[in-house]
Write a protein that holds these residues in place. Structure first.
Motif, mmCIF file in Angstrom:
data_model
loop_
_atom_site.group_PDB
_atom_site.id
_atom_site.type_symbol
_atom_site.label_atom_id
_atom_site.label_comp_id
_atom_site.label_asym_id
_atom_site.label_seq_id
_atom_site.Cartn_x
_atom_site.Cartn_y
_atom_site.Cartn_z
ATOM 1 N N ARG A 5 34.573 36.829 45.193
ATOM 2 C CA ARG A 5 35.167 36.189 44.023
ATOM 3 C C ARG A 5 34.210 36.366 42.849
ATOM 4 N NH1 ARG A 5 40.329 35.379 44.503
ATOM 5 N NH2 ARG A 5 40.270 33.571 43.083
ATOM 6 N N ALA A 6 34.594 37.226 41.914
ATOM 7 C CA ALA A 6 33.732 37.538 40.778
ATOM 8 C C ALA A 6 33.776 36.422 39.747
ATOM 9 C CB ALA A 6 34.174 38.853 40.142
ATOM 10 N N ARG A 7 32.631 36.138 39.126
ATOM 11 C CA ARG A 7 32.578 35.173 38.039
ATOM 12 C C ARG A 7 32.747 35.862 36.687
ATOM 13 N NH1 ARG A 7 27.164 31.939 39.463
ATOM 14 N NH2 ARG A 7 26.511 34.086 39.905
ATOM 15 N N SER A 8 32.363 37.123 36.607
ATOM 16 C CA SER A 8 32.570 37.937 35.409
ATOM 17 C C SER A 8 32.719 39.384 35.865
ATOM 18 C CB SER A 8 31.405 37.792 34.428
ATOM 19 O OG SER A 8 30.209 38.279 35.008
ATOM 20 N N VAL A 9 33.380 40.199 35.069
ATOM 21 C CA VAL A 9 33.608 41.587 35.477
ATOM 22 C C VAL A 9 33.165 42.602 34.427
ATOM 23 C CG1 VAL A 9 35.504 40.971 37.016
ATOM 24 C CG2 VAL A 9 36.001 41.576 34.644
ATOM 25 N N ILE A 10 33.090 42.206 33.169
ATOM 26 C CA ILE A 10 32.669 43.142 32.118
ATOM 27 C C ILE A 10 31.164 43.021 31.924
ATOM 28 C CG2 ILE A 10 32.895 43.823 29.703
ATOM 29 C CD1 ILE A 10 35.690 42.693 29.673
ATOM 30 N N HIS B 275 26.695 56.419 26.405
ATOM 31 C CA HIS B 275 27.606 56.419 25.270
ATOM 32 C C HIS B 275 28.730 55.391 25.384
ATOM 33 C CE1 HIS B 275 25.421 59.936 24.125
ATOM 34 N NE2 HIS B 275 25.807 60.601 25.196
ATOM 35 N N PHE B 276 28.514 54.325 26.118
ATOM 36 C CA PHE B 276 29.492 53.242 26.161
ATOM 37 C C PHE B 276 28.729 51.929 26.205
ATOM 38 C CE2 PHE B 276 28.804 54.716 30.509
ATOM 39 C CZ PHE B 276 28.440 53.541 31.165
ATOM 40 N N SER B 277 29.334 50.882 25.673
ATOM 41 C CA SER B 277 28.661 49.585 25.607
ATOM 42 C C SER B 277 29.215 48.582 26.613
ATOM 43 C CB SER B 277 28.782 49.011 24.197
ATOM 44 O OG SER B 277 30.149 48.847 23.835
ATOM 45 N N GLN B 278 30.391 48.882 27.196
ATOM 46 C CA GLN B 278 30.995 47.981 28.173
ATOM 47 C C GLN B 278 31.402 48.752 29.418
ATOM 48 O OE1 GLN B 278 32.975 44.299 25.975
ATOM 49 N NE2 GLN B 278 34.278 46.089 25.822
ATOM 50 N N ALA B 279 31.298 48.094 30.553
ATOM 51 C CA ALA B 279 31.673 48.743 31.816
ATOM 52 C C ALA B 279 32.151 47.692 32.801
ATOM 53 C CB ALA B 279 30.485 49.506 32.400
ATOM 54 N N MET B 280 32.863 48.150 33.820
ATOM 55 C CA MET B 280 33.243 47.260 34.912
ATOM 56 C C MET B 280 33.435 48.076 36.184
ATOM 57 S SD MET B 280 37.084 46.182 33.695
ATOM 58 C CE MET B 280 38.465 47.342 33.679
ATOM 59 N N ASN B 281 33.126 47.429 37.298
ATOM 60 C CA ASN B 281 33.183 48.083 38.602
ATOM 61 C C ASN B 281 33.880 47.163 39.598
ATOM 62 O OD1 ASN B 281 31.297 50.653 38.376
ATOM 63 N ND2 ASN B 281 30.256 48.995 37.302
ATOM 64 N N PRO B 282 35.075 47.534 40.061
ATOM 65 C CA PRO B 282 35.833 46.662 40.966
ATOM 66 C C PRO B 282 35.196 46.466 42.336
ATOM 67 C CG PRO B 282 37.268 48.273 39.892
ATOM 68 C CD PRO B 282 35.863 48.695 39.630
#
Length: 360
Positions: A53-58, A67-74
């Motif tokens: 159960r994730a508390r945050s994902v970004i 070259h990116f400032s945001q990411a997420m990994n399922p």
């Protein structure tokens, strides 16, 4: 590290060394009584998936060479089992091994879409393309069952949020029904990682990823459907797969890739020993040559974390790779990955679910 590492079919790592945060160390010692047991065939490790159960994902990134400032990994861990994966050491934070545990003991963030929706709804959220798969592959084999990546894409499509997908699995074709409409609004780009065209080498380097020719086919399928797609020749391992760089770029361009990028092998933390062990098992005759070239690109070390050089290396061999890459891209009219742009002006924050439904 295991005293007698064994290569398992379908797995990249050959052992399960303790992570750097472990307080207990295990050491196998043969006292002569267990030889009959040791002589038996070691069972292949099975994939185990634990719900999380994730508390945050970004996550947010300020590294100047990314070259990116945001990411997420399922997912945590990756069943592809790529021995070179720079994310392997992150499994140590879970008190698990960066070795076989990383590719067999996986975590699936089952509330991923709900948390993503909540984060996109927060006041003051600033839109920026989200990289999906910056650490572990969002389309690794377990995604076929868990469908967490697809659920996240549904949220992004609904609120018109731009994203970039990085994968080495042809399973990405499954979500064309979402990707095609997003592509029409300049909301998505896909990058397919292909670092070799040698099926035998790929089966050892990245055992559960799609075969190289299948990834090239996925590039063609995406491009024909109108989804912007590029190829990542990553990582390039000197004296092992660098000879395929030009051929990968050529085939990707013919399949419809619009841009290309590359990185060199990175060996942070526990990954150094794991990769050396892999070389000893699968490429013993060239192992020292490979590591010699790796050190040449990292100021005499196995790994240099300097932001300015860690992705491309430095020195004569690194300069040669850069020139070869640039020449191949010019020959096949491929742009650089950073030249692509997505549209973040269409973003509409997702509305909180209401028991009254959508009245307006």
């Amino acid at each position: 590290m295991a005293e007698h590492p064994t290569a398992f079919k379908g797995r990249g790592a050959a052992s399960n060394p303790e992570g750097r945060f472990e307080t207990i160390r295990h050491h196998a010692e043969d006292d002569g009584w267990q030889q009959a047991v040791l002589d038996q065939e070691t069972p292949r490790p099975c994939t185990q998936v634990t719900e999380e159960r994730a508390r945050s994902v970004i996550t947010h990134n300020d590294s100047p060479d990314i070259h990116f400032s945001q990411a997420m990994n399922p997912y945590r861990g990756c069943e592809h089992g790529c021995i070179y994966c720079f994310a392997r050491p992150t499994h140590s934070y879970l008190n698990l091994s960066p070795g076989l545990d990383f590719e067999t003991k996986l975590r699936a963030k089952t509330n991923f879409a709900q948390v993503l929706r909540a984060e996109l709804t927060k006041p003051g959220y600033v839109v920026s393309p989200i990289n999906i798969g910056s650490s572990t592959d969002p389309y690794q084999p377990i995604e076929k069952r868990w469908r967490i990546t697809r659920a996240a894409l549904e949220v992004l499509a609904q609120c018109r949020h731009p994203c970039v997908i990085v994968t080495k699995n042809a399973l990405v074709e499954r979500d064309l029904d979402l990707l095609v409409p997003m592509a029409r609004e300049r909301l998505v780009q896909v990058f397919v990682s292909v670092n070799s065209l040698d099926n035998h080498l790929a089966a050892k380097l990245e055992p559960r990823a799609s075969a190289p020719h299948r990834r090239i086919k996925a590039i063609r399928t995406l491009a024909q459907a109108g989804v912007p797609v590029g190829v990542l020749v990553a990582p390039i391992i000197p004296a092992l797969n660098d000879c395929d760089m030009e051929a990968v770029i050529e085939q990707a361009a013919q399949a419809g890739a619009a841009c290309a990028g590359y990185t060199v092998l990175r060996l942070p933390l526990e990954l150094k020993a794991l990769f050396r062990q892999w070389l000893a098992l699968h490429a013993p005759q060239r192992a020292e040559h490979v590591m010699s070239l790796v050190r040449q690109m990292n100021q005499g070390r196995d790994y240099d974390s300097n932001f300015a050089t860690r992705m491309r290396g430095q020195g004569v061999f690194a300069d040669l790779l850069r020139k070869r890459f640039e020449l191949a891209c010019r020959r096949h009219d491929l742009g650089r990955t950073r030249e692509l742009a997505l549209d973040g002006t269409r973003f509409v924050p997702p509305r909180e679910r209401s028991p009254q439904g959508e009245l307006f």
